[in-house]
Design a protein around this motif. Structure first.
Motif, short mmCIF file in Angstrom:
data_model
loop_
_atom_site.label_atom_id
_atom_site.label_comp_id
_atom_site.label_asym_id
_atom_site.label_seq_id
_atom_site.Cartn_x
_atom_site.Cartn_y
_atom_site.Cartn_z
N ARG A 80 -28.25 -37.86 -43.84
CA ARG A 80 -28.01 -39.27 -43.54
C ARG A 80 -27.40 -40.02 -44.72
NH1 ARG A 80 -33.20 -38.76 -40.81
NH2 ARG A 80 -34.27 -39.78 -42.57
N LEU A 81 -27.44 -39.40 -45.91
CA LEU A 81 -26.87 -40.04 -47.10
C LEU A 81 -25.46 -39.49 -47.35
CD1 LEU A 81 -30.01 -39.77 -49.41
CD2 LEU A 81 -29.25 -41.76 -48.12
N ARG A 82 -24.58 -39.71 -46.43
CA ARG A 82 -23.26 -39.09 -46.50
C ARG A 82 -22.45 -39.59 -47.68
NH1 ARG A 82 -22.28 -36.33 -41.86
NH2 ARG A 82 -23.62 -36.78 -40.05
N ASP A 83 -22.54 -40.85 -47.99
CA ASP A 83 -21.72 -41.43 -49.05
C ASP A 83 -22.45 -41.54 -50.39
OD1 ASP A 83 -19.70 -41.76 -47.18
OD2 ASP A 83 -20.44 -43.75 -46.61
N ALA A 84 -23.64 -40.93 -50.46
CA ALA A 84 -24.42 -41.04 -51.69
C ALA A 84 -23.91 -40.07 -52.75
CB ALA A 84 -25.89 -40.76 -51.39
N SER A 85 -24.26 -40.37 -54.00
CA SER A 85 -23.91 -39.46 -55.09
C SER A 85 -24.75 -38.20 -55.00
CB SER A 85 -24.14 -40.16 -56.43
OG SER A 85 -25.52 -40.41 -56.63
N THR A 86 -24.36 -37.20 -55.78
CA THR A 86 -25.09 -35.94 -55.78
C THR A 86 -26.54 -36.15 -56.20
OG1 THR A 86 -23.07 -34.73 -56.32
CG2 THR A 86 -25.15 -33.60 -56.73
N ARG A 87 -26.75 -37.01 -57.20
CA ARG A 87 -28.11 -37.25 -57.67
C ARG A 87 -28.96 -37.89 -56.59
NH1 ARG A 87 -29.51 -41.43 -62.46
NH2 ARG A 87 -29.25 -42.85 -60.72
N GLU A 88 -28.38 -38.86 -55.88
CA GLU A 88 -29.14 -39.53 -54.82
C GLU A 88 -29.44 -38.59 -53.66
OE1 GLU A 88 -27.57 -44.14 -55.26
OE2 GLU A 88 -26.41 -42.70 -54.07
N ARG A 89 -28.52 -37.67 -53.40
CA ARG A 89 -28.73 -36.72 -52.31
C ARG A 89 -29.83 -35.72 -52.64
NH1 ARG A 89 -24.92 -36.13 -48.40
NH2 ARG A 89 -25.23 -33.87 -48.33
N GLU A 90 -30.12 -35.52 -53.92
CA GLU A 90 -31.18 -34.60 -54.32
C GLU A 90 -32.56 -35.25 -54.21
OE1 GLU A 90 -30.31 -33.50 -58.26
OE2 GLU A 90 -28.72 -32.07 -57.74
N MET A 91 -32.60 -36.57 -54.18
CA MET A 91 -33.88 -37.27 -54.26
C MET A 91 -34.85 -36.98 -53.11
SD MET A 91 -34.15 -38.65 -57.11
CE MET A 91 -33.03 -37.49 -57.90
N PRO A 92 -34.40 -36.87 -51.85
CA PRO A 92 -35.38 -36.58 -50.79
C PRO A 92 -36.15 -35.29 -51.03
CG PRO A 92 -33.33 -37.37 -49.82
CD PRO A 92 -33.07 -37.18 -51.29
N LEU A 93 -35.45 -34.22 -51.42
CA LEU A 93 -36.13 -32.95 -51.67
C LEU A 93 -37.05 -33.05 -52.88
CD1 LEU A 93 -36.64 -29.96 -51.19
CD2 LEU A 93 -34.54 -29.46 -52.46
N ARG A 94 -36.57 -33.66 -53.94
CA ARG A 94 -37.38 -33.76 -55.15
C ARG A 94 -38.60 -34.64 -54.93
NH1 ARG A 94 -32.91 -34.67 -59.84
NH2 ARG A 94 -34.78 -35.28 -60.98
N SER A 95 -38.42 -35.72 -54.18
CA SER A 95 -39.55 -36.61 -53.91
C SER A 95 -40.57 -35.94 -53.00
CB SER A 95 -39.05 -37.90 -53.27
OG SER A 95 -40.12 -38.80 -53.07
#
Length: 494
Positions: A52-67
């Motif tokens: 759902r975070l299509r336009d997010a940066s790579t770091r932001e896209r990693e946050m769901p898994l890391r959180s």
């Protein structure tokens, strides 16, 4: 009861115990398999969030898994890095090795069996090849131990893998790494994964160097034995030419002259009595494993790499190892024998702590509350540097629950954002490693600092977790030895 009946009763009881152990193993395997499915579902949820975070940066896209990994890890009281790996492995098992997971859940295999099958077959991207590999290995795994399955699985995967050995090696070499695992009693293990030729070459060179040291020690022993024998013969010749000394009442006659082969007490000569040689001999009593370890650590701490692309003054060889050691003053004074710690991770023996304290250019005193062990202050007043020393002493490691990265390698995070008016003081700043500092800012975790350095974390899910400063153990002075004179002169420990 006769012996025959006793044997029959023992055999029956043994069969019952084996059956009960088997039943419990099946239950445990089923529970572990269901936990793996839960982890796989959690991983799948993070993938949906990332999509759902299509336009997010790579770091932001990693946050769901890391959180997600962080929240599960805090609840399980394990490292979030470990939990993140478990999420990925569980998802891969459920989606690519379904048959192995079914066997695990039904108790026909264990977690270890499934791990071997999945690890060995991870490179098989073709579904048909992977299914054929799994079926062949699984049939064998249900009959034997996980250790035996590994070698068999590697042979089977070689048959089904379309990639050549060179192609697989080129990918595997990217995973080379070095790590440290802390053990007991002030010991740690240094591990390395690298190309087989280089690693085997390192071990062979250490072995050859160790054998050379052992050969030199044997030569010294032979030389010392020959010299001692010559001294003994010379002393016997002198005694034969001299008249026997007079022996009066109450006098004791001279006895044979003794010879020591490097085993004399410290400060004593290892030469024969009457010899002019006075040097103490030291023989190397280390095993080959001990010598290999000592040579490796010595070279790694003092030598320079053959390739040095840096512009550092003195080159890479000028860079020295840095460690943070906390030592009770009573241990340095010799009144207690414990309490020294390395980076808050493992214990350090008192002798090593004293050597470090005696050679370090400077050190900070940390004042603790004598009852609670809480850090009260440090004895330096250089604004930013003093705050950092205080926080390193208080926090020891990253303050995110379960993380063990040393505080000296962490970022200094403001609980209340400095840009929004948060103060830069010890009541609003703490150690956060780069990973958790980033996640706190980007994944919606909030932190409130409470008295005594306690942190209250609120996860994106709304659940709360508490992390307090590392507990301190206060060592009391040992009782004085019998006959100790408190009025005597004190001797410095170093």
């Amino acid at each position: 009861m006769s012996d025959e009946k006793q044997r029959e009763a023992d055999a029956l009881r043994t069969r019952e115990l084996v059956a009960e152990a088997r039943r419990l193993r099946v239950m445990i395997a089923a529970a572990e398999a269901e936990l793996a499915r839960t982890h796989a579902d959690a991983y799948a949820l993070t993938q949906e969030q990332m999509a759902r975070l299509r336009d997010a940066s790579t770091r932001e896209r990693e946050m769901p898994l890391r959180s997600m990994a962080a929240e599960l890890a805090v609840d399980a009281r394990v490292s979030d890095r470990t939990l993140q790996t478990q999420l990925f492995e569980a998802h891969r098992t459920m989606t690519e090795f379904q048959a192995s997971w079914e066997a695990w859940r039904e108790g026909r295999g264990s977690r270890a069996h499934v791990r071997v099958i999945v690890d060995a077959g991870a490179d098989l991207s073709d579904d048909e090849a992977r299914a054929a590999y799994e079926a062949e290995v699984l049939a064998y795994a249900e009959k034997t131990s996980a250790g035996r399955v590994r070698s068999f699985a590697e042979q089977v995967v070689e048959k089904h893998n379309p990639k050549t050995m060179q192609e697989r090696h080129d990918v595997a070499v990217l995973d080379r790494r070095v790590w440290v695992e802390d053990l007991r009693d002030g010991m740690s293990m240094l591990g390395v994964i690298g190309p087989s030729v280089e690693v085997r070459g390192v071990h062979d060179r250490l072995t050859r160097q160790g054998k050379a040291i052992k050969a030199a020690d044997r030569a010294v022993r032979r030389e010392a034995a020959a010299r001692a024998a010559a001294d003994t013969a010379a002393a016997a010749g002198r005694d034969a030419k001299q008249p026997d000394p007079p022996q009066g009442d109450g006098e004791i006659a001279a006895t044979d002259v003794g010879v020591s082969f490097g085993l004399a007490e410290p400060g004593e000569s290892c030469a024969a009595g009457g010899s002019d040689a006075t040097e103490n001999l030291w023989f190397d009593e280390r095993t080959l494993d001990q010598i290999r370890t000592d040579v490796l650590l010595d070279m790694m701490l003092t030598s320079s790499p053959s390739v040095d692309p840096t512009a550092v003054e003195g080159g890479l060889g000028a860079i020295r190892a840095h460690v943070q050691v906390t030592v009770p003053a009573t241990t340095l004074a010799g009144t207690t024998t414990g309490g020294a710690e390395l980076d808050g991770k493992c214990a350090v023996d008192p002798e090593t702590a004293k050597i470090l304290a005696g050679n370090v250019p400077s050190f900070d005193r940390v004042f603790l509350d004598p009852v609670t062990g809480a850090v009260l202050a440090v004895d330096r007043r250089f604004v930013t540097a003093e705050q950092k020393r205080y926080l390193v002493a208080r926090d020891i490691r990253c303050r995110f629950p379960g993380c063990r990265r040393p505080a000296r390698d962490c970022d200094w995070d403001h609980r209340e954002d400095w840009a929004l008016g948060g103060k830069t003081d010890v009541d609003n700043v703490g150690a956060f490693c780069k990973r958790h500092h980033t996640m706190k800012q980007a994944a919606g975790w909030t932190v409130v600092q409470e008295p005594g350095g306690r942190l209250r974390f609120t996860a994106p899910s709304g659940l709360e977790y508490i992390d307090g400063p590392p507990p301190r153990v206060v060592f009391m002075p040992d009782p004085p030895p019998p006959g100790f004179d408190p009025t005597g002169e004190a001797v410095a420990p170093f």
